[in-house]
Design an enzyme around this catalytic site. Structure first.
Site, PDB file in Angstrom:
ATOM      1  CG  HIS A 177      -1.811   1.155   1.351  1.00 57.20           C
ATOM      2  ND1 HIS A 177      -2.353   1.553   2.554  1.00 57.20           N
ATOM      3  CD2 HIS A 177      -2.253   2.062   0.444  1.00 57.20           C
ATOM      4  CE1 HIS A 177      -3.093   2.632   2.373  1.00 57.20           C
ATOM      5  NE2 HIS A 177      -3.037   2.962   1.101  1.00 57.20           N
ATOM      6  CD  GLU A 204      -2.363   2.801  -3.563  1.00 62.59           C
ATOM      7  OE1 GLU A 204      -2.677   3.992  -3.353  1.00 62.59           O
ATOM      8  OE2 GLU A 204      -2.906   1.842  -2.973  1.00 62.59           O
ATOM      9  CG  HIS A 205       0.052   6.241  -0.634  1.00 66.40           C
ATOM     10  ND1 HIS A 205      -0.567   7.386  -0.188  1.00 66.40           N
ATOM     11  CD2 HIS A 205      -0.851   5.242  -0.457  1.00 66.40           C
ATOM     12  CE1 HIS A 205      -1.790   7.099   0.246  1.00 66.40           C
ATOM     13  NE2 HIS A 205      -1.979   5.789   0.102  1.00 66.40           N
ATOM     14  CD  GLU A 223      -5.183   6.084   1.775  1.00 68.81           C
ATOM     15  OE1 GLU A 223      -5.196   4.833   1.779  1.00 68.81           O
ATOM     16  OE2 GLU A 223      -4.859   6.752   0.774  1.00 68.81           O
TER      17      GLU A 223
END
Length: 1012
Positions: A180, A183-184, A261
């Site tokens: 994750h 992905e950022h 998030e």
């Protein structure tokens, strides 16, 4: 309700496709599963050069005007190229000519980041949507409804999406959330375009948007932009996968974005349930991983353990971001040859590391553990009673042509006569039931598939949850599940929908298709997740045979569990307890279940459309709706569709009443009325629902809103059913009590969300005679009777004004009959005085006002800030060409429901925009921003040590001793807690601590309508 596969996986905003030049479709598709016979992906829609030929092996809908071509690059990357000239009459546009609506720096409004990485399609989200509807449908249409902001352009956006077959299952054990995080990080500049966040800036400048999401075994990136800038955007975006910088300096900053998030996800019951469920997997199985990542796992712990996160990110990228794991989908109004050339030139540079792709298919049966078949009691964030029964099955993805879980969920989630939910509703034990598999990576991957049944319980249902479970098992163990008639009916409904499908937003479409390319063979890229191809009883039976009580996991959510749940899930802090199934119930479930005569298969569905002919117009065609009926009891606006040319229609009515806004008590009675009416309709109208005829009853601000859409053939039958139930409304005492209790929970669940509380406070300040959700909560807590309800409903129905809009495949004569049916059946009198359909707005003084309140959710660290400038004029961001009839209807309905009727508003606003220069707009904005203007700030302050709150109340899940019980995690929501302005920058603001004292003395603006 049966859970459908989810196709929209993110909250990205963007433009949508335009005119669908579908052929004239008078014939229904074949009833059989022979899909290839009905939909070949040809090059219909005009002459096609040999060079620009589509791929005939890819099966597509006859209503789909796009052309498709599949290619494989030398580096192993697979791509689907989509050429879409619909809305341009097949003509190629010039390279530089489509910039009509562009503004240099207006960006599409970003929707919540929390949407990016979540599991979607949960029953919680459906329930939350319904709770939002309790609060209104039209209070802020400009913000939430027809005026929804999109990128500014006069045509469809170009869009691309790329799926990599790697996800959080591949996270290293010592760096949870690394997939994750990567992905950022790839967004943070590249060797070719080194500016950090340069891609986002480029998109914002050119009317685009982007998003990304990390799932268990896949990661998806997507963006859209004005077509003129598509090639450059593709090149910039491709660098994520060719040469991202991932500079070390950006790591700490981006960890904060990942942690944000995670913090936003923490108050979500659906995410909490997933993390608790995953924790029951075998030790070491990837289902137990913490996929989100946060500051603890990606920053603090790595530092303590001397782990070089920067180097590990680069290693992960090199190992897993390889071309041969990637599928790419691009869509634009270019020729297939042009798009193929761009894709080959740009994406051939993506490296291929030659490593085998990650594979977890050997890790079967993750939940074959003693911990699984037990009862878990959970304390939820929201006030809700819910029972979730789950089974872990072998992976079912390979059976996509049969879709056994979809078939089973259709029968278990059925809500008509003879269904589980029908039986539970009659006992006043349940409000809703969701069954199936949402096909997210969490629900279905290469190691297992889940099948779950989630039941929203009433207070009585919670007390009898073991009996609820027994009734459910009676149905799942019923051997009468194998009926070709039922399978064929589902097949027919879904084939109809596919045959006459409407076009969707390009960014959503490419996102869905690039993932399909990882799952299905080429011919089924467009159909694999939508159609049921073949009936195989043995495949269905193999899945059904595993849905036995002794293999089930029970999860019982209830605020009543508070104080008795000493265990705490590691990552989201969910308080829970675990216990064996009581022997008495285990023995009952082990025995053969007696078949319950109240449970049986659904009857043949009379709402399935068979007439798909397009009707001839019986009046002159018009660009905008025209009023074809106008009398003292109502009026009707009508527009025959001759643009999208599909056999579907939309019917909307607003039944306006002066009683609704008289008091908070009336608003509560109105919500009860709408809920109970929907409950009374649920069973008789469910067949229509499964036949893709959608209906919704909404408690609007000033009227009952009835919305219907679907194939026009049987839509009048559904409208008649709704009006008949409205005319003959009744409420049993048990049903009334059930919904009164549910409404208390619904209002509570709205108020504990910081964004909803902020909106409630803002509107309470700004809108005259506005009743807040807090006042509605106070009214329902005081108690209302069934007699109060029936008196209110009698008064409501006595005097109404019915305003309607009909668009689509109906004649004007048929449409007039719809309004006439309301008038004749309800026998109401005309309004004695006109009822305003908007609120008057107070004129704020020329200064900055601040209203700062404490969040009403003690377990939520998130805060919400809204700044509102009261100005004299506002130009909305422009919308794109309509993707489908529904978008046009939404825009027109906004004009009807606000009684403004400026149906060509879009064109007028575009003309107004052309008269402004960028400098004038900036100057106007700066004038309204200075400190002497009318400004309102609303702050909802979350809980945390930063706000001098005591340590997290929920850290202790259960008292150490009965003498010292912890305070409840559920705060009091019946009144606002006003705070002082602590920040030095806010010292000059006028603090609001008594809203009514402020607003009662302020002048009111007239009713704000733009009529020309």
């Amino acid at each position: 309700m049966h859970l459908m596969p989810q196709t929209n996986k993110s909250g990205s905003s963007g433009c949508v496709p335009g005119q669908v030049s579908a052929p004239d479709q008078g014939e229904p598709p074949p009833a059989s599963g022979d899909v290839k016979a009905q939909v070949a992906a040809g090059d219909e829609g005009g002459a096609v050069t040999a060079e620009d030929k589509g791929d005939s092996e890819i099966i597509k809908s006859p209503s789909d005007p796009k052309k498709y071509r599949y290619i494989e690059l030398m580096n192993g990357l697979r791509a689907l190229i989509i050429s879409d000239f619909s809305g341009m009459d097949g003509k190629l546009g010039s390279e530089n000519g489509e910039d009509n609506g562009e503004t240099e720096d207006g960006a599409a409004e970003e929707e919540g980041e929390e949407d990016g990485d979540s599991g979607e399609g949960s029953e919680e989200e459906v329930e939350e949507e319904e709770e939002e509807d309790q609060d209104s449908d039209f209070d802020e249409l400009d913000e939430d409804g027809a005026g929804k902001k999109k990128s500014r352009c006069s045509e469809k956006q170009a869009a691309a999406a790329l799926c990599i077959s790697v996800g959080s299952f591949s996270d290293p054990d010592d760096l949870p959330g690394l997939a994750h995080f990567l992905e950022h990080m790839v967004f943070m500049g590249s060797e070719k375009y080194p500016a950090e966040n340069g891609f986002d800036a480029f998109l914002k400048k050119h009317g685009g948007s982007d998003n990304a999401s990390t799932d268990c075994e896949r990661t998806i990136f997507q963006f859209d932009v004005q077509r003129k800038y598509f090639r450059e955007a593709l090149d910039r975006w491709a660098q994520f996968f060719i040469c991202p910088l991932m500079i070390e300096d950006a790591i700490d900053r981006e960890v904060e974005a990942v942690d944000s998030e995670y913090q936003l996800a923490r108050p979500s019951d659906s995410h909490r349930k997933e993390m608790l469920f995953g924790s029951l997997a075998k030790p070491g199985h990837p289902m137990g991983k913490f996929c989100w990542g946060n500051a603890q796992t990606l920053k603090h712990e790595p530092r303590e353990k001397k782990i070089n996160t920067y180097q590990r990110l680069r290693d992960f990228w090199k190992r897993y971001y390889s071309a041969h794991y990637m599928t790419l989908t691009v869509q634009s109004k270019e020729s297939l040859d042009t798009l193929e050339q761009w894709v080959r030139e740009i994406f051939i540079k993506v490296p291929n590391n030659g490593e085998p792709r990650p594979d977890f298919s050997h890790l079967q049966q993750p939940f074959d553990t003693p911990a699984f078949n037990k009862l878990y009691r959970v304390v939820p964030v929201r006030k809700v009673h819910a029972l979730t029964i789950s089974w872990a099955l072998p992976p079912q993805g390979r059976y996509y042509r049969v879709k056994p879980l979809h078939y089973i969920s259709w029968l278990i989630g059925h809500e008509g006569t003879g269904s589980i939910l029908s039986l539970l509703r009659k006992k006043c034990w349940a409000l809703a039931l969701f069954g199936g598999n949402s096909e997210t990576g969490f629900d279905q991957n290469t190691t297992y598939s889940i099948f779950s049944i989630s039941i929203t319980l009433t207070d009585q249902g919670y007390q009898n949850f073991y009996q609820v479970n027994t009734h459910t098992h009676t149905h799942t163990t019923d051997t009468n599940f194998f009926f070709f008639r039922v399978y064929e009916e589902i097949q027919k409904i879904e084939a109809n929908e596919f045959h006459y499908q409407e076009q969707t937003d390009p960014i959503e479409f490419v996102e869905n298709i690039c993932e399909n390319m990882q799952l299905f063979p080429k011919e089924d890229f467009l159909t694999g997740d939508q159609l049921m191809f073949e009936y195989e009883p043995q495949v269905i039976n193999a899945a059904l045979a595993l849905l036995t009580p002794d293999r089930a996991n029970l999860l019982l959510l209830s605020p009543e569990n508070e104080g008795g749940c000493p265990l705490r899930e590691k990552w989201f802090g969910t308080c829970h307890s675990v216990e064996d199934i009581p022997e008495e119930w285990a023995q009952r479930w082990a025995a053969d279940f007696e078949l319950n005569p109240d449970l049986h298969l659904p009857a043949e569905n009379k709402f399935i459309a068979t007439d798909f002919a397009l009707k001839t117009s019986d009046c002159p065609d018009t660009e905008f709706p025209v009023r074809i009926v106008n009398h003292e009891r109502g009026c009707l606006w009508y527009k025959k569709d001759n643009k999208f040319k599909i056999p579907k229609a939309y019917i909307r009515f607003n039944l306006i009443s002066p009683l609704i806004q008289k008091s908070p008590e009336n608003l509560v009675l109105f919500d009860l009325f709408v809920n109970i009416l929907a409950h009374n309709l649920a069973e008789p109208a469910y067949e229509a629902d499964v036949a893709q005829l959608e209906y919704k009853l909404v408690a609007g601000e000033h009227g009952l809103v009835i919305r219907l859409k679907g194939f026009n053939h049987k839509l009048p039958l559904l409208l008649k059913l709704i009006v008949d139930h409205l005319a003959d409304f009744s409420a049993e005492l048990g049903v009334f009590a059930m919904f009164s209790e549910q409404l208390k929970k619904s209002y509570f669940n709205i108020l504990i969300k910081p964004d909803r509380l902020g909106k409630d406070v803002r509107l309470l300040v700004l809108e005259h005679c506005r009743w807040s959700v807090i006042q509605k909560y106070q009214a329902v807590m005081k108690g209302l009777s069934v007699d109060d309800l029936m008196t209110f409903v009698a008064g409501l129905k006595a005097e109404l004004y019915a305003e309607g809009l009909v668009q689509g495949n109906f004649s004007s004569t048929e449409s007039k009959d719809f309004l006439q049916y309301f008038v004749e059946k309800l026998q109401f009198q005309p309004l004695s005085a006109e009822v305003p359909v908007l609120f008057r707005v107070v004129e704020l003084p020329l200064k900055h006002h601040l209203c700062k309140v404490k969040s009403l959710n003690k377990g939520d660290a998130n805060s919400e800030v809204t700044v509102y400038y009261q100005v004299t004029a506002l130009i909305k961001l422009k919308e794109c060409e309509d993707a489908h009839l529904g978008e046009e209807v939404d825009r027109n309905w906004f004009e009807v429901v606000t009684q403004q009727y400026v149906f060509d508003r879009l064109n007028k606003e575009i003309e107004a925009l052309k008269r402004f220069s960028r400098e004038e707009l900036v100057c106007w904005f700066l004038q309204h921003r200075d400190s002497s203007n009318r400004k309102l700030s609303v702050h909802v302050v979350g809980f945390g040590v930063e706000e001098n709150d005591p340590a997290d109340q929920s850290t202790v899940c259960s008292p150490d001793s009965p003498e010292t019980p912890p305070s409840s995690a559920y705060g009091e929501v019946s009144e606002l807690n006003f705070l002082s302005a602590s920040a030095p920058s806010l010292q000059d603001a006028t603090l609001i601590t008594d809203i009514r004292a402020l607003t009662s003395s302020l002048p009111l603006h007239p009713y704000h309508k733009i009529l020309s």
